[in-house]
Design a protein around this motif. Structure first.
Motif, PDB file in Angstrom:
ATOM      1  N   ARG A   1      -4.436   6.173   3.201  1.00 50.36           N
ATOM      2  CA  ARG A   1      -4.713   7.543   3.682  1.00 50.36           C
ATOM      3  C   ARG A   1      -3.422   8.291   3.984  1.00 50.36           C
ATOM      4  O   ARG A   1      -3.270   9.459   3.624  1.00 50.36           O
ATOM      5  CB  ARG A   1      -5.598   7.486   4.919  1.00 50.36           C
ATOM      6  CG  ARG A   1      -7.017   7.127   4.621  1.00 50.36           C
ATOM      7  CD  ARG A   1      -7.879   7.266   5.862  1.00 50.36           C
ATOM      8  NE  ARG A   1      -9.244   6.924   5.538  1.00 50.36           N
ATOM      9  CZ  ARG A   1      -9.967   6.044   6.197  1.00 50.36           C
ATOM     10  NH1 ARG A   1      -9.462   5.408   7.228  1.00 50.36           N
ATOM     11  NH2 ARG A   1     -11.211   5.799   5.843  1.00 50.36           N
ATOM     12  N   ASN A   2      -2.497   7.622   4.672  1.00 54.60           N
ATOM     13  CA  ASN A   2      -1.233   8.270   5.038  1.00 54.60           C
ATOM     14  C   ASN A   2      -0.409   8.640   3.810  1.00 54.60           C
ATOM     15  O   ASN A   2       0.119   9.747   3.720  1.00 54.60           O
ATOM     16  CB  ASN A   2      -0.411   7.365   5.958  1.00 54.60           C
ATOM     17  CG  ASN A   2      -1.000   7.280   7.346  1.00 54.60           C
ATOM     18  OD1 ASN A   2      -1.740   8.158   7.778  1.00 54.60           O
ATOM     19  ND2 ASN A   2      -0.688   6.203   8.052  1.00 54.60           N
ATOM     20  N   LYS A   3      -0.291   7.719   2.862  1.00 51.89           N
ATOM     21  CA  LYS A   3       0.497   7.998   1.655  1.00 51.89           C
ATOM     22  C   LYS A   3      -0.145   9.106   0.826  1.00 51.89           C
ATOM     23  O   LYS A   3       0.545   9.962   0.286  1.00 51.89           O
ATOM     24  CB  LYS A   3       0.671   6.730   0.824  1.00 51.89           C
ATOM     25  CG  LYS A   3       1.646   5.740   1.422  1.00 51.89           C
ATOM     26  CD  LYS A   3       1.832   4.545   0.529  1.00 51.89           C
ATOM     27  CE  LYS A   3       2.740   3.522   1.151  1.00 51.89           C
ATOM     28  NZ  LYS A   3       4.138   3.902   1.141  1.00 51.89           N
ATOM     29  N   LEU A   4      -1.462   9.092   0.747  1.00 53.00           N
ATOM     30  CA  LEU A   4      -2.174  10.134   0.007  1.00 53.00           C
ATOM     31  C   LEU A   4      -1.965  11.489   0.686  1.00 53.00           C
ATOM     32  O   LEU A   4      -1.684  12.491   0.029  1.00 53.00           O
ATOM     33  CB  LEU A   4      -3.655   9.782  -0.094  1.00 53.00           C
ATOM     34  CG  LEU A   4      -4.490  10.589  -1.057  1.00 53.00           C
ATOM     35  CD1 LEU A   4      -3.951  10.498  -2.480  1.00 53.00           C
ATOM     36  CD2 LEU A   4      -5.935  10.095  -1.040  1.00 53.00           C
ATOM     37  N   HIS A   5      -2.078  11.503   2.002  1.00 47.90           N
ATOM     38  CA  HIS A   5      -1.873  12.747   2.757  1.00 47.90           C
ATOM     39  C   HIS A   5      -0.447  13.265   2.565  1.00 47.90           C
ATOM     40  O   HIS A   5      -0.240  14.452   2.291  1.00 47.90           O
ATOM     41  CB  HIS A   5      -2.165  12.507   4.244  1.00 47.90           C
ATOM     42  CG  HIS A   5      -1.864  13.687   5.102  1.00 47.90           C
ATOM     43  ND1 HIS A   5      -2.662  14.807   5.127  1.00 47.90           N
ATOM     44  CD2 HIS A   5      -0.829  13.939   5.943  1.00 47.90           C
ATOM     45  CE1 HIS A   5      -2.143  15.693   5.954  1.00 47.90           C
ATOM     46  NE2 HIS A   5      -1.029  15.186   6.462  1.00 47.90           N
TER      47      HIS A   5
END
Length: 188
Positions: A160-164
């Motif tokens: 989620r963090n990398k995608l965000h």
């Protein structure tokens, strides 16, 4: 799915011809994913072939409880990442063939869709390797966050963090360049 499990059992029992069914089912989507990672058709073909060899060699390790496609992608992407690290792989730009990512509408809409696709490909190519892979797995291969986490061996929160972060970087680049992406509908 049942047919796929049978192919796997047949291959493990010594029927090497059954592996051709697996290759035929996954060669195009796997090639598309690896091409977007490498930006080089020749390298992508080589990596797909090598990945299928790895999958064949490791087929006995597949536990048949999870999705075979997720397992196959994990083996293939891990192989690609290893090769990138070994060779300090440098991205090469390729042009997307006209009409490969668009459907037949008006010439104006086709033009905008094609331009948007090329621009998005160039923008994604600027991302760090780990973020680029996650973006491609999510939006090209339409994998769930959990499947992506399993493939690249990171937690759900990390996905989620990398995608965000990746999407934020893309938005910032577009904003800095003074542009935006036109909303176009999907052809169905």
């Amino acid at each position: 799915m049942q047919e796929e499990q049978q192919w796997i059992r047949d291959v493990l029992a010594g029927d090497k011809q059954s592996y051709a069914h697996i290759i035929n089912k996954y060669k195009n989507p796997l090639y598309a994913t690896i091409l977007r990672m490498t930006k080089n058709p020749h390298d992508a073909q080589d990596l797909v072939q090598e990945a299928f060899i790895k999958v064949y060699e490791q087929l006995g390790k597949y536990d048949q409880t999870g999705s075979f496609s997720s397992w196959l992608y994990r083996v293939a992407i891990n192989h690609c990442m290893d090769e990138f690290r070994k060779k300090r792989y440098k991205m090469k730009q390729i042009e997307i063939e006209e009409g490969t990512m668009i459907c037949a509408d008006t010439p104006e809409l086709l033009f905008f869709k094609n331009e948007e696709s090329r621009r998005l490909e160039r923008l994604i190519a600027t991302l760090p390797e780990d973020e680029r892979v996650i973006i491609l797995l999510r939006y090209v291969n339409e994998l769930s966050y959990q499947e992506i986490g399993d493939l690249v061996d990171v937690s759900l929160a990390t996905v989620r963090n990398k995608l965000h972060r990746a999407k934020k970087k893309l938005r910032e680049i577009v904003k800095r360049e003074g542009g935006n992406f036109h909303e176009v509908s999907d052809c169905r």
